[in-house]
Enzyme design. Sequence first.
Site: not given
Length: 232
Positions: A160, A163
């Site tokens: 991600c 993230c």
Amino acid sequence: MKFPKILLLIVSILLLACNDKKAKSFESIAPQEFAEKIKTTDKPQILDVRTPEEFGSEHIDNAVNVNWNSDDFAAKAELYDKSKPVFVYCLSGGRSKKAAAKLQELGFTTIYELDGGIMNWDKEGYSKTPNAEVGMTMEEFNKLVHTDKKVLVDFYAEWCGPCKQMEPFILKMQKDMADKVTIIRIDVDKNKTLATQLKIDQLPTLALYHTTKGLWKKTGFISEKDLKEQLQ
């Protein structure tokens, strides 16, 4: 003089029809419709665009792994029949939407993208082993968030992008704010059952708890400044 105008009108209609066809060739659909279309398609082309590790842990029957994050995604995708439907999915939908757009660009005529990814697929009961525990249990999770201090849970995945952007300052806050808040990071790829039970279908997801009670929840990127304000 009328003939050129009529010809121009015909050409315009044909161009609009072509553009409309392209616009409709990428369609995000819910798990039920995704499953039904796979079932009614002869030799369906199902592309799992996650990493090989994710694919190895769980995947839809007859899917093949074509990693969106690999440099040869387009080259591998070119091996499939562009005139036949192609089914695309990832974990929660972020990568598969990008992959579907790329497939459309490559000339695939009918593309079905699984809305919400395999997390939504599992949540709707289409997983082969929906009752199998993968990673942390809900009981274990409740013990983690049942403390006198506030608990911030960061649901993330290694692939991600947002993230990864947030990881450095979250790890720093984990140390600097330890006296005020406990910060726990949970990899959804390794804790699929928990993610499904908590309805974590977008990444990153941040959730703030106090004695198991949810106080605040945020999906998507958040800046260090804005996150600190929530934890004051």
